[in-house]
Design a protein around this motif. Structure first.
Motif, PDB file in Angstrom:
ATOM      1  N   ASP A 159       0.836  -1.205   0.000  1.00  0.00           N
ATOM      2  CA  ASP A 159       0.000   0.000   0.000  1.00  0.00           C
ATOM      3  C   ASP A 159       0.872   1.256   0.000  1.00  0.00           C
ATOM      4  N   ALA A 160       1.978   1.216   0.735  1.00  0.00           N
ATOM      5  CA  ALA A 160       2.899   2.356   0.742  1.00  0.00           C
ATOM      6  C   ALA A 160       3.529   2.550  -0.634  1.00  0.00           C
ATOM      7  N   VAL A 161       3.828   1.442  -1.321  1.00  0.00           N
ATOM      8  CA  VAL A 161       4.389   1.529  -2.678  1.00  0.00           C
ATOM      9  C   VAL A 161       3.380   2.180  -3.620  1.00  0.00           C
ATOM     10  N   ARG A 162       2.121   1.766  -3.508  1.00  0.00           N
ATOM     11  CA  ARG A 162       1.091   2.362  -4.373  1.00  0.00           C
ATOM     12  C   ARG A 162       0.932   3.854  -4.089  1.00  0.00           C
ATOM     13  N   TRP A 163       0.997   4.244  -2.824  1.00  0.00           N
ATOM     14  CA  TRP A 163       0.913   5.662  -2.455  1.00  0.00           C
ATOM     15  C   TRP A 163       2.055   6.440  -3.100  1.00  0.00           C
ATOM     16  N   CYS A 164       3.257   5.873  -3.043  1.00  0.00           N
ATOM     17  CA  CYS A 164       4.424   6.529  -3.639  1.00  0.00           C
ATOM     18  C   CYS A 164       4.307   6.598  -5.158  1.00  0.00           C
ATOM     19  N   CYS A 165       3.757   5.566  -5.775  1.00  0.00           N
ATOM     20  CA  CYS A 165       3.576   5.577  -7.225  1.00  0.00           C
ATOM     21  C   CYS A 165       2.635   6.707  -7.649  1.00  0.00           C
ATOM     22  N   GLU A 166       1.606   6.952  -6.825  1.00  0.00           N
ATOM     23  CA  GLU A 166       0.702   8.071  -7.131  1.00  0.00           C
ATOM     24  C   GLU A 166       1.458   9.401  -7.075  1.00  0.00           C
ATOM     25  N   LYS A 167       2.385   9.532  -6.128  1.00  0.00           N
ATOM     26  CA  LYS A 167       3.163  10.762  -6.014  1.00  0.00           C
ATOM     27  C   LYS A 167       4.111  10.940  -7.195  1.00  0.00           C
ATOM     28  N   ALA A 203       2.711   5.291 -13.361  1.00  0.00           N
ATOM     29  CA  ALA A 203       3.546   4.515 -12.447  1.00  0.00           C
ATOM     30  C   ALA A 203       2.634   3.490 -11.778  1.00  0.00           C
ATOM     31  N   GLU A 204       2.844   2.227 -12.088  1.00  0.00           N
ATOM     32  CA  GLU A 204       1.921   1.171 -11.651  1.00  0.00           C
ATOM     33  C   GLU A 204       2.652   0.022 -10.981  1.00  0.00           C
ATOM     34  N   LEU A 205       2.000  -0.546  -9.982  1.00  0.00           N
ATOM     35  CA  LEU A 205       2.444  -1.770  -9.324  1.00  0.00           C
ATOM     36  C   LEU A 205       1.446  -2.866  -9.640  1.00  0.00           C
ATOM     37  N   ARG A 206       1.951  -4.023 -10.099  1.00  0.00           N
ATOM     38  CA  ARG A 206       1.093  -5.175 -10.367  1.00  0.00           C
ATOM     39  C   ARG A 206       1.609  -6.380  -9.592  1.00  0.00           C
ATOM     40  N   GLU A 207       0.658  -7.164  -9.056  1.00  0.00           N
ATOM     41  CA  GLU A 207       0.981  -8.414  -8.375  1.00  0.00           C
ATOM     42  C   GLU A 207       0.503  -9.582  -9.229  1.00  0.00           C
ATOM     43  N   ASP A 208       1.391 -10.524  -9.488  1.00  0.00           N
ATOM     44  CA  ASP A 208       1.052 -11.704 -10.279  1.00  0.00           C
ATOM     45  C   ASP A 208       1.707 -12.916  -9.631  1.00  0.00           C
ATOM     46  N   GLY A 209       1.023 -13.495  -8.653  1.00  0.00           N
ATOM     47  CA  GLY A 209       1.584 -14.640  -7.947  1.00  0.00           C
ATOM     48  C   GLY A 209       2.860 -14.270  -7.213  1.00  0.00           C
ATOM     49  N   SER A 232      14.341   2.868  -3.954  1.00  0.00           N
ATOM     50  CA  SER A 232      13.764   3.710  -2.897  1.00  0.00           C
ATOM     51  C   SER A 232      12.368   3.249  -2.518  1.00  0.00           C
ATOM     52  N   LEU A 233      11.573   2.800  -3.509  1.00  0.00           N
ATOM     53  CA  LEU A 233      10.248   2.260  -3.214  1.00  0.00           C
ATOM     54  C   LEU A 233      10.336   1.024  -2.317  1.00  0.00           C
ATOM     55  N   ILE A 234      11.270   0.142  -2.625  1.00  0.00           N
ATOM     56  CA  ILE A 234      11.421  -1.078  -1.816  1.00  0.00           C
ATOM     57  C   ILE A 234      11.953  -0.729  -0.427  1.00  0.00           C
ATOM     58  N   HIS A 235      12.787   0.293  -0.333  1.00  0.00           N
ATOM     59  CA  HIS A 235      13.277   0.760   0.969  1.00  0.00           C
ATOM     60  C   HIS A 235      12.099   1.162   1.850  1.00  0.00           C
ATOM     61  N   PHE A 246      10.011   9.310   0.711  1.00  0.00           N
ATOM     62  CA  PHE A 246      10.023   9.189  -0.748  1.00  0.00           C
ATOM     63  C   PHE A 246       9.433  10.439  -1.389  1.00  0.00           C
ATOM     64  N   ALA A 247       8.344  10.941  -0.836  1.00  0.00           N
ATOM     65  CA  ALA A 247       7.721  12.147  -1.386  1.00  0.00           C
ATOM     66  C   ALA A 247       8.684  13.328  -1.357  1.00  0.00           C
ATOM     67  N   ARG A 248       9.488  13.422  -0.301  1.00  0.00           N
ATOM     68  CA  ARG A 248      10.437  14.538  -0.211  1.00  0.00           C
ATOM     69  C   ARG A 248      11.542  14.434  -1.260  1.00  0.00           C
ATOM     70  N   LEU A 249      11.855  13.227  -1.692  1.00  0.00           N
ATOM     71  CA  LEU A 249      12.834  13.066  -2.776  1.00  0.00           C
ATOM     72  C   LEU A 249      12.366  13.766  -4.046  1.00  0.00           C
ATOM     73  N   LEU A 250      11.050  13.883  -4.201  1.00  0.00           N
ATOM     74  CA  LEU A 250      10.465  14.516  -5.380  1.00  0.00           C
ATOM     75  C   LEU A 250      10.245  16.010  -5.198  1.00  0.00           C
ATOM     76  N   THR A 251       9.988  16.424  -3.961  1.00  0.00           N
ATOM     77  CA  THR A 251       9.568  17.814  -3.729  1.00  0.00           C
ATOM     78  C   THR A 251      10.675  18.716  -3.192  1.00  0.00           C
TER      79      THR A 251
END
Length: 279
Positions: A159-167, A203-209, A232-235, A246-251
């Motif tokens: 969920d945190a990865v998806r939040w970061c992908c939106e940013k 920017a998308e995250l997909r889960e496949d097994g 950074s996302l995995i961190h 992660f958001a601060r890396l962008l802003t």
């Protein structure tokens, strides 16, 4: 003006010399055995192998120009390149692909060859790219995923990865999520924001097994940008930094660069976009 600026300015306006035509190549490769796309002193670059294949197949000396560099170990599903060949070579585009593949190692394949407008430039005309990153989740790495995916075992906050992908989606200064290629001092690179600003369209995250896939489409990508984004996302996903980091890396472009670089083995150049559509 830097050397890359000079090459950019000249490359946009120069077509093939008189008596030559321009070919556009679509290329797939497994990056594992190669030192990256770029031609290397002593060989070992994918560009070197294709130049050699053209010479072996046709006795023509030419230099293939790619849409951009991929690092050692990075793969491509559809890299784009162009080269100039004499009009006197009467080969169909299908014959070109067959002849080059016969002279290339099996880890490099020419998927398609077509004649293109004389001013087409694989690098300077590119309007965008899509990259994919593959992450293998189980405790044991499948032997069929060795050098094809990053092995990341353990709990991840997706969920945190998806939040970061939106940013990520939008226009940002990626100076903290890219590396210095060495063509200018870091202080200068940080001042030239036009060089480090890019727009991410998707920017998308997909889960496949057992597999996680991250996919990014944008107008361009800086040196090691995708690998630093994924690392950074995995961190964050491992709980080692909050998602706001992660958001601060962008802003906040004044802070230190991320040092979380994902390995090259999981990265794939999926396609290159041009104004008239994808190759």
């Amino acid at each position: 003006m830097s050397r890359s600026d000079v090459e950019s300015k000249a490359g946009r306006h120069h077509g093939p010399p008189p008596g030559f035509k321009r070919l556009r190549l679509t290329i797939a490769y497994c990056g594992t055995p190669w030192r990256g796309w770029q031609s290397q002193e002593g060989g070992g670059g994918i560009q070197d192998e294709i130049n050699t294949a053209i010479r072996k197949a046709t006795r023509i000396e030419t230099r293939v120009q790619g849409s951009g560099r991929t690092d050692a170990g990075v793969h491509a599903l559809a890299q784009t390149a162009h080269c100039d060949v004499p009009d006197t070579v009467r080969m169909s585009t299908e014959a070109w692909a067959h002849a080059l593949n016969a002279c290339l190692p099996l880890t490099i394949r020419i998927l398609n060859v077509e004649e293109c407008p004389p001013l087409f430039h694989a690098r300077f005309d590119a309007a965008g790219k899509t990259y994919r990153y593959r992450i293998w989740r189980p405790r044991m790495l499948s032997p069929f995923e060795a050098d094809r995916a990053w092995h990341v075992y353990g709990p991840l906050d997706l969920d945190a990865v998806r939040w970061c992908c939106e940013k990520l989606v939008g226009t940002h200064n990626f100076v903290r999520l890219s590396a210095n290629r060495g063509d200018m001092p870091e202080t200068e690179r940080r001042q030239r924001t036009e060089k480090t600003t890019r727009t991410i369209h998707r920017a998308e995250l997909r889960e496949d097994g057992d597999l996680l896939t991250l996919e990014f489409s944008g107008d361009g990508f800086l040196y090691k940008m995708v690998r630093l984004i994924v690392g950074s996302l995995i961190h964050v996903a491992r709980g080692r930094e909050p998602k706001e980091w992660f958001a601060r890396l962008l802003t906040d472009p004044t802070g230190p660069q991320s040092n979380q670089t994902a390995p090259a083995c999981g990265l794939y150049l999926v396609r290159v976009e041009y104004p008239q559509g994808p190759i």
